[in-house]
Design a protein around this motif. Structure first.
Motif, short mmCIF file in Angstrom:
data_model
loop_
_atom_site.label_atom_id
_atom_site.label_comp_id
_atom_site.label_asym_id
_atom_site.label_seq_id
_atom_site.Cartn_x
_atom_site.Cartn_y
_atom_site.Cartn_z
N HIS A 43 0.85 -1.20 0.00
CA HIS A 43 0.00 0.00 0.00
C HIS A 43 0.88 1.24 0.00
N SER A 49 -6.38 4.19 0.03
CA SER A 49 -5.98 3.09 0.93
C SER A 49 -6.60 3.22 2.32
N TYR A 53 -6.46 0.65 5.68
CA TYR A 53 -5.91 0.98 6.99
C TYR A 53 -6.93 0.67 8.08
N LEU A 56 -7.45 -3.09 8.64
CA LEU A 56 -6.31 -3.70 9.31
C LEU A 56 -6.30 -3.35 10.80
N ALA A 70 0.71 -5.71 6.31
CA ALA A 70 0.86 -4.54 5.43
C ALA A 70 2.32 -4.25 5.13
N LYS A 72 4.26 -1.01 3.53
CA LYS A 72 4.15 0.35 3.01
C LYS A 72 5.22 0.60 1.96
#
Length: 310
Positions: A43, A49, A53, A56, A70, A72
């Protein structure tokens, strides 16, 4: 959340088995069952996104029986590269042009479950106004100026959206980031130069300072005639280090913060369209530029600071 959760299971890597096991106990027996394979979702920090977030953080994936982690990344291109290399198995948000390039490189790799996590019920696009602004509705925005990120595509998209929601002839201004890049580079270089200059002053030859005091020099004269010249060699080391650091930071900032011109933008643009020759040519030019700047400062140092090291 539903769109992002669906996207998490969209890519080829989701069928990969892992060796992780979970022991579950029942009243009759104890048996081993494999947990769901870990799904690494790439992501990048954009509003698209946001639902990922939230899912999650709130544990919605776990509730759905998905073992999601995740990763980043700086941009959509890096997400696609991660998918191709197998480092990530899905994406919470991605650019359609980047996805198209990935499909060209590896046909059949991707499966799109949801094309946009925003809909009438769950809107993630927004117009931001000042905290104390009297603007409360779309109608209040008529006649106002709008700012958007750099790039003609962002400006055109913003105009189209504003016209669609009833604002005629919207005034959309690109918020350029050109001044940010020199500021970041200059600040980074300044710190290195200041620390090196301070180091030069602190480690000035004590005998010369004492000799100046014996001859009746005041503090200003000691600084002007002794400390300044004593610190110059170290200051030039700071200048050479600072200019190299500033160049690196400027190039990286041009790549990821955004600008209309510059070697960094040329590198990232070439990477996104897989123009390998242009990308490496720009990297080579950057290296030559850094070497040339360092050589110029070395030449100046040898010419004017001949007492260095004596």
């Amino acid at each position: 959340m539903g769109a992002s959760a669906a996207l998490a299971s969209a890519i080829h890597g989701c069928n990969t088995k892992t060796s992780n096991q979970l022991v579950t106990k029942s009243s009759s027996s104890t048996e081993k069952t494999e947990i769901a394979p870990k799904i690494i979702i790439g992501h990048w920090p954009v509003s698209a996104s946001l639902s990922f977030y939230l899912a999650l953080e709130k544990g919605y994936f776990k509730q759905a029986g998905l073992n999601v982690d995740a990763n980043k990344l700086p941009g959509a291109q890096q997400v696609v590269e991660g998918l191709i290399a197998g480092r990530v198995q899905g994406s919470a948000a991605i650019g359609s042009s980047n996805l198209a390039l990935g499909e060209i490189l590896q046909p059949g790799l991707f499966k799109i479950i949801a094309s946009n996590p925003s809909n009438i019920q769950n809107v993630v696009d927004e117009i931001i106004v000042a905290k104390d602004s009297p603007i409360q509705t779309i109608d209040d925005l008529k006649g106002k100026k709008f700012g958007t990120g750099p790039g003609p595509q962002n400006q055109a998209l913003a105009k189209g959206i504003l016209e669609k929601i009833g604002i005629d002839n919207p005034q959309v201004i690109q918020l350029e980031t050109k001044q940010h890049i020199p500021a970041i580079a200059a600040f980074s270089a300044l710190l290195v130069i200041v620390f090196n200059s301070a180091y030069g002053v602190i480690h000035a030859t004590k005998n010369r300072i004492l000799a100046a005091k014996v001859m009746g020099a005041n503090r200003f004269q000691i600084f002007k005639d002794v400390l300044f010249w004593e610190s110059l060699p170290q200051t030039f080391i700071g200048l050479r280090t600072g200019i190299s650091l500033a160049l690196v930071i400027a190039i990286v900032a041009e790549m990821f913060i955004g600008t209309e011109t510059g070697l960094g933008k040329r590198i990232i643009d070439a990477q996104q369209v897989l123009n390998v020759k242009d990308m490496y040519a720009s990297i080579l030019i950057t290296g030559i530029l850094g070497y040339a700047l360092n050589a110029v400062f070395l030449l100046i140092e040898k010419q004017f600071i001949h007492w260095s090291g004596k």
